[in-house]
Design an enzyme around this catalytic site. Sequence first.
Site, PDB file in Angstrom:
ATOM      1  CE  LYS A  99      22.765  32.714 137.928  1.00  0.00           C
ATOM      2  NZ  LYS A  99      21.865  33.538 137.104  1.00  0.00           N
ATOM      3  CE  LYS A 110      18.614  39.402 118.781  1.00  0.00           C
ATOM      4  NZ  LYS A 110      19.207  38.102 119.129  1.00  0.00           N
ATOM      5  CB  ILE A 164       1.360  30.982 124.966  1.00  0.00           C
ATOM      6  CG1 ILE A 164       0.549  32.256 124.719  1.00  0.00           C
ATOM      7  CG2 ILE A 164       2.478  30.904 123.956  1.00  0.00           C
ATOM      8  CD1 ILE A 164      -0.248  32.273 123.408  1.00  0.00           C
ATOM      9  NE  ARG A 178      17.239  35.925 135.024  1.00  0.00           N
ATOM     10  CZ  ARG A 178      16.098  35.529 134.479  1.00  0.00           C
ATOM     11  NH1 ARG A 178      16.080  34.792 133.400  1.00  0.00           N
ATOM     12  NH2 ARG A 178      14.967  35.867 135.038  1.00  0.00           N
ATOM     13  CD1 TRP A 225      17.590  32.178 120.670  1.00  0.00           C
ATOM     14  CD2 TRP A 225      15.880  31.130 121.663  1.00  0.00           C
ATOM     15  NE1 TRP A 225      16.601  33.117 120.921  1.00  0.00           N
ATOM     16  CE2 TRP A 225      15.546  32.502 121.522  1.00  0.00           C
ATOM     17  CE3 TRP A 225      14.949  30.270 122.267  1.00  0.00           C
ATOM     18  CZ2 TRP A 225      14.325  33.029 121.961  1.00  0.00           C
ATOM     19  CZ3 TRP A 225      13.741  30.801 122.701  1.00  0.00           C
ATOM     20  CH2 TRP A 225      13.432  32.166 122.548  1.00  0.00           C
ATOM     21  CG  ASP A 270       5.751  27.826 120.864  1.00  0.00           C
ATOM     22  OD1 ASP A 270       4.642  28.289 120.553  1.00  0.00           O
ATOM     23  OD2 ASP A 270       5.962  27.172 121.901  1.00  0.00           O
ATOM     24  CG  HIS A 310       3.658  32.134 120.975  1.00  0.00           C
ATOM     25  ND1 HIS A 310       2.902  33.233 121.271  1.00  0.00           N
ATOM     26  CD2 HIS A 310       4.761  32.201 121.759  1.00  0.00           C
ATOM     27  CE1 HIS A 310       3.515  33.932 122.223  1.00  0.00           C
ATOM     28  NE2 HIS A 310       4.647  33.332 122.522  1.00  0.00           N
ATOM     29  CB  CYS A 318       7.117  36.120 122.779  1.00  0.00           C
ATOM     30  SG  CYS A 318       8.178  34.768 122.587  1.00  0.00           S
ATOM     31  CG  HIS A 356       6.792  40.021 129.526  1.00  0.00           C
ATOM     32  ND1 HIS A 356       5.968  40.078 128.429  1.00  0.00           N
ATOM     33  CD2 HIS A 356       7.755  39.134 129.212  1.00  0.00           C
ATOM     34  CE1 HIS A 356       6.418  39.265 127.499  1.00  0.00           C
ATOM     35  NE2 HIS A 356       7.509  38.675 127.941  1.00  0.00           N
TER      36      HIS A 356
HETATM   37  N1  GLN Z   1       5.110  27.392 124.397  1.00  0.00           N
HETATM   38  C1  GLN Z   1       6.087  28.182 125.065  1.00  0.00           C
HETATM   39  C2  GLN Z   1       5.585  28.562 126.441  1.00  0.00           C
HETATM   40  O1  GLN Z   1       4.406  28.711 126.589  1.00  0.00           O
HETATM   41  C3  GLN Z   1       6.400  29.446 124.302  1.00  0.00           C
HETATM   42  C4  GLN Z   1       7.444  30.278 124.986  1.00  0.00           C
HETATM   43  C5  GLN Z   1       7.920  31.448 124.187  1.00  0.00           C
HETATM   44  O2  GLN Z   1       7.325  31.840 123.222  1.00  0.00           O
HETATM   45  N2  GLN Z   1       9.010  32.050 124.572  1.00  0.00           N
HETATM   46  O3  GLN Z   1       6.351  28.756 127.353  1.00  0.00           O
HETATM   47 ZN    ZN Z   2       6.196  33.895 123.701  1.00  0.00          ZN
END
Ligand code: GLN
Ligand code: ZN
Length: 765
Positions: free
Chosen positions: A23, A125, A444, A528, A574, A612, A654, A656, A707
């Site tokens: 890295k 992935k 979010i 990363r 994770w 989330d 949420h 993503c 992003h």
């Molecule tokens: N609540 C988290 C944030 O806003 C959600 C991050 C995610 O979904 N990866 O960072």
């Molecule tokens: Zn997200």
Amino acid sequence: MSNDKLAAASLGFPRIGARRELKFALESYWAGTSGAASLADTAEHLRRRNWLTQQEKGITVIPSNDFSLYDHVLDTAVMVGAIPEGYGWDGGAVSLETYFALARGGEIADCGHSHGETRALEMTKWFDTNYHYLVPELTEGQSFTLTGLKPLEHYLEAKALGIETRPVILGPVTFLKLAKARQGDFSPLSLLEGLLPVYADLLAQLKAAGAEWVQIDEPALVLDLTDEERAAFARAYAVLAQAAPKIMLASYFAAPEDNLDTLLSLPVAGIHVDLKRGTLSGILENAPADLVLSLGVIDGRNVWRADLSAIIDRLAPLVAARGANKIQIAPSCSLLHVPIDVDLETGLDPELKSWLAFANQKLDELATLATGLALGKGAVAKALGEADAAIAGRAASKRVHNEDVAARLAAVTEADRRRGKAFAERVALQHERLNLPAFPTTTIGSFPQTVGVRKARAAFNKGALDGAAYRTFLEQETATAIAFQEEIGLDVLVHGEFERNDMVQYFGEQLSGFAFTRHGWVQSYGSRYVRPPIIFGDVAREAPMTVDWWRFAQSKTEKPVKGMLTGPVTILNWSFVRDDIARAETCAQIALAIRDEVKDLETAGAKIIQIDEAALREGLPLRRSGWKAYLDWAVNAFRLTASGVADETQIHTHMCYSEFNDIIEAIAAMDADVISIETSRSKMELLDAFTGFDYPNEIGPGVYDIHSPRIPTTGEMTDLLTLARERLTDRKLWVNPDCGLKTRGWDEVKPALVHMVEAARALRG
Ligand code: GLN
Ligand code: ZN
């Protein structure tokens, strides 16, 4: 490699270096502070060290070409000349500059004039791991050419050190299966015939250089395949077997199942099977007697020490029956997916440490197994004794088993996973209580993690900033974020997550049953790396984890502030998880812990709580047949987390990502009152999933692509919302970004959110 002894084989070793050397070398090369020669030095040093380590530890089949500067799929694409137009490639050797432009985007000027900015290849992935590869892009009818000989060079590099290796190559069928069609509607597999001569050329050169074996990875053999795809394997290996050294064909990550006949029928000298996620049944009965079996018995995907005695007992009859020279002892897959060395973890207590095996320790285990199976258990009595003691200690440890958690879990009933009233009735209560405008606006969760925020955290962790000063700093950041949100007129506020290092680690550090390493890095993509938590015991919450910060934020405003939590499925997916109980069980334990947090937030006054589940989709099994069982327990865990609150408390979730078509029913079954998802990049196309199915609850389709550094205009966001309104009724719609804002700067976030609020107001008209 000797053929008359039982081999201890390695399928691949982490490339990153125990101290993340790769890295740092990459980043300094990209920053221009060091040159290509210095990067090459580091890379060569790491390869040498990996080979020597494996040799010293008694591995007899040592891989080469498992090393990559960035990604082995990209290496393969580059090697066969699968380079899309626009990267300034002239058909010859591929420069480092082009290689990194494919990986990361950026300027290419290596042929004297600039080609302008290029985009990076897409990333996705690698099977069901948390490693991400670059997706090769192919065009209809394209040709291939051998642009370089990295596998041969690395083979010779090891040979020069006196180490005979087995080069690793990503197989052609899996390569095409992982690629995507750039233009037109054709199957990348239709390019197989053109690709095979390139592979055959390379393999012939390896053979000529003296390689006795190659390992060809075809993990696609564990996926659901069509007959046509299965037939492609037969065609490919009929050609390659003629040119190649002896082929060890490696499948991993699951059992071949209905592809087993295909695997066993290929003209190869050996096959590798993953025995952590698959079984030997069907293989032993049907494998030709002279086929070498590589048995993946050491878990390449997890961090636990193996029960070596049990493995020897299980395999000894097999070795006796087939002959030692027809068996290789191997990890289930490449060790790429585990950290490198437990010995570096001086901060972990000795008991917990004794239960763990990272890549280096797994090499020891492989060697012990091979010797024990060849010469009998007595030959490795000391190693087996240590392993037995660690296994027994772990099984009986009070730190692993918490009777309260077990009792609580056993008492969970269906009612605990159900809200009091159905959504249709809850929503009326929630609307009355919250009294939000139409098209309510929110974000979010996170606001920018600025250099200032990261510096303060680092200073606090080092002891340079005391707890009180750090707290004051975070309070200021939070108060400023609240004031900003009020000022621009957002309807539902967030505290900003300034106190959180990471959405999983923050919770793991406060839950019992979790451990954290200092050096346990695993490659996520390119340079990363992540350090996943290790869940070693029953999970329980000792005290509220987020209530203080929520209370502080809510004290600064009259508007509702969302409670902000990470869901159980994401925490599980994770982390490195226990191998002594089912994933589903650990997930339910986490669910109960987060459920308590949900309730405490409600008691403290939170009217809206977001849970989330960023990683829910990632956990889907490789085979469709496994999806239902996974989704059942994952959805159950979410519902258990969310259902302890009153009907007027609004639960958000949420996610993503944007592919919901195939899991929309499970998403609906989670029964969150509001879901926010990523949609801005796909121009709301993905909302089709939510219309075809008539998703019952409220939705915030992201209108701001976080992003990208681009600041969307008000008009772009009203356009997206107009598309959303064509698919969803107005009263269901929320207005929010795609994801959290932690990776952006305030100079981007401020105008973007101002535009977002304007867009919502325009709709309210
Ligand atoms: N609540 C988290 C944030 O806003 C959600 C991050 C995610 O979904 N990866 O960072
Ligand atoms: Zn997200």
